[in-house]
Write an enzyme that holds these catalytic residues in place. Structure first.
Site, short mmCIF file in Angstrom:
data_model
loop_
_atom_site.label_atom_id
_atom_site.label_comp_id
_atom_site.label_asym_id
_atom_site.label_seq_id
_atom_site.Cartn_x
_atom_site.Cartn_y
_atom_site.Cartn_z
N HIS A 304 0.85 -1.19 0.00
CA HIS A 304 0.00 0.00 0.00
C HIS A 304 0.88 1.24 0.00
CE1 HIS A 304 -3.09 2.88 1.24
NE2 HIS A 304 -3.98 1.99 0.91
N ASP A 361 -7.84 -4.61 -0.23
CA ASP A 361 -8.42 -4.89 -1.55
C ASP A 361 -8.32 -6.36 -1.91
OD1 ASP A 361 -9.06 -2.14 -2.23
OD2 ASP A 361 -6.92 -1.83 -2.41
#
Length: 426
Positions: A304, A361
């Site tokens: 991320h 995700d």
């Protein structure tokens, strides 16, 4: 308040720049004085620039920490309902029993949409991406709530927030039903927020007794909570920038949806499933991961930009993922493939050393697929959940004086040149 000053020398001229400390996080240098220096700052991607002051969400990427109004995300996801979190984002604190009941009732009263809005859907092709539909129909809400809307009025702003949070599940489900050629299902006030969404997604007029699975309902509510807000990301910044012009709030949220659509932002969980399709089978996973190491292909759903440690939302999502897959007893080759990827990423030193852990995700895509939600709807669900964050930032901005957003640029184009008639151009 500024505690001390930083000193910057530009062409022998010294400037004192106030250092401002927040309640958490890095101190910020106020560079407003640079406007008199003849220079601007240059920061592609706004990596070290704080254009706003906010009390809503705090992220410490190094620690893997995410707080909404000071509450840790794992505590909220495991103990509070999404609408309680939405209330906290808007009002600053979790609601007491009376406030919760009142807020939930207001949301229930506004879940329906104007019947004329049905005609907007008919203007789209049946194979239109649901996000394209969402950008259009949410923006179209401004046509129904514009003339009598005064954004300087606090009561008007509050009812706008209620309407948006209440209507997003309805519009999201309608966008799915339209793409499937199925009749729209109207919201039921006896269902919770997550139950209502699942009902509008999967029930049909011939199956009005549809009851959402309890495990799936809890998972859906957690997915909403884990995506509710994430500080000054691309879509939230878009909402704030659009809002700084005084634009209609429904149009501002539509702008946020457009920004979220990108595969580097809200479309990441959709990209995870597309990656799994490309890998094909479990036997191909080791070879694929070797290609990732050699940078031949990109590993979606891992790592991320903000978190340099484990994404705090991912741990909650992983537990939810295991619960959903266990409860539904699903044996899907694609899900088996995803677990094989996860195993390598968590054990291989290459990925561990680079903090390439599975992010929110990765797991949310697996859960949504297991529930039966098509990939094209993943980002729609993200936008549904993120609406509470977007509107909270819009409300915060409008609750105090603000300036219209106007970034500067580093110009590298042509210098002055004279116009040449077409017949004389080379």
């Amino acid at each position: 308040m500024a505690d001390t000053n930083a000193k910057l020398t530009v062409n022998s001229e010294e400037y004192e720049l106030p250092i401002i400390k927040g309640t958490l996080g890095r101190p910020v240098i106020d560079i407003a004085a640079l406007q008199d220096s003849g220079f601007w700052s240059y920061d592609p991607g706004f990596k070290v620039t704080a254009p706003v002051e906010s009390k809503i969400t705090y992220i410490d990427g190094g620690k893997g920490e995410l707080l909404h109004r000071g509450y840790p995300i794992d505590q909220l996801a495991n103990n509070a309902e999404y609408l309680e979190v939405a209330y906290a984002l808007i009002h600053g604190d979790l609601p007491n029993a009376e406030q919760k009941a009142d807020f939930f009732e207001k949301i229930r009263k506004h879940t329906g949409v104007h019947d004329q809005l049905r005609k907007f859907f008919e203007g789209f092709r049946r194979d239109a991406h649901p996000m394209a539909i969402m950008v259009g129909v949410v923006g179209a809400l401004s046509a129904f709530y514009h003339d009598n809307l005064d954004v300087s009025n606090e009561a008007h702003r509050e009812i706008t927030a209620i309407r948006l949070i209440a209507k997003m599940p309805t519009l999201a489900a309608m966008s799915y039903k339209y793409s499937q050629g199925e009749p729209f299902m109207y919201p039921r006030n006896d269902f919770s927020y997550a139950e209502n969404f699942l009902y509008m997604m999967f029930a049909t007029p011939a199956d009005v007794d549809y009851e959402p699975n309890d495990v799936v309902t809890r998972a859906m509510d957690k997915i909403f909570t884990l995506h509710a807000d994430h500080e000054q990301n691309a879509s939230t910044s878009t909402v704030r920038l659009a809002g700084s012009t005084g634009a209609n709030p429904y149009a501002c949220i539509a702008a946020g949806i457009a920004a979220l659509w990108g595969p580097s932002h809200g479309g990441a969980n959709e990209a995870v499933l597309e990656m799994l399709d490309e890998i094909g089978t479990v036997e191909n996973v080791p070879a694929f991961m070797e290609k990732v190491k050699s940078r031949e292909v990109k590993l979606m759903g891992f790592g991320h930009r903000v978190y340099k440690n484990f994404d705090p939302r991912a741990q909650v999502m992983k537990e939810t993922c295991d619960e959903v897959l266990g409860a539904l007893g699903i044996n899907d080759p694609k899900l088996e493939l995803a677990m094989a990827l996860e195993k390598i990423a968590l054990e291989d030193p290459f990925f561990v050393e680079r903090n390439l852990y599975p992010n929110v995700d990765f797991y949310s895509g697996i859960i949504l697929k297991a529930i039966g939600i098509p990939t094209s709807m993943f980002t729609v669900i993200f936008s549904l959940a993120r609406t509470s964050g977007w509107i909270s930032h819009w409300l915060e901005m409008h609750s105090a004086p603000f300036k219209i957003g106007r970034p500067r640029q580093l110009y590298t184009g042509e210098t002055h040149r004279d116009f040449v008639k077409v017949e004389d151009r080379k």
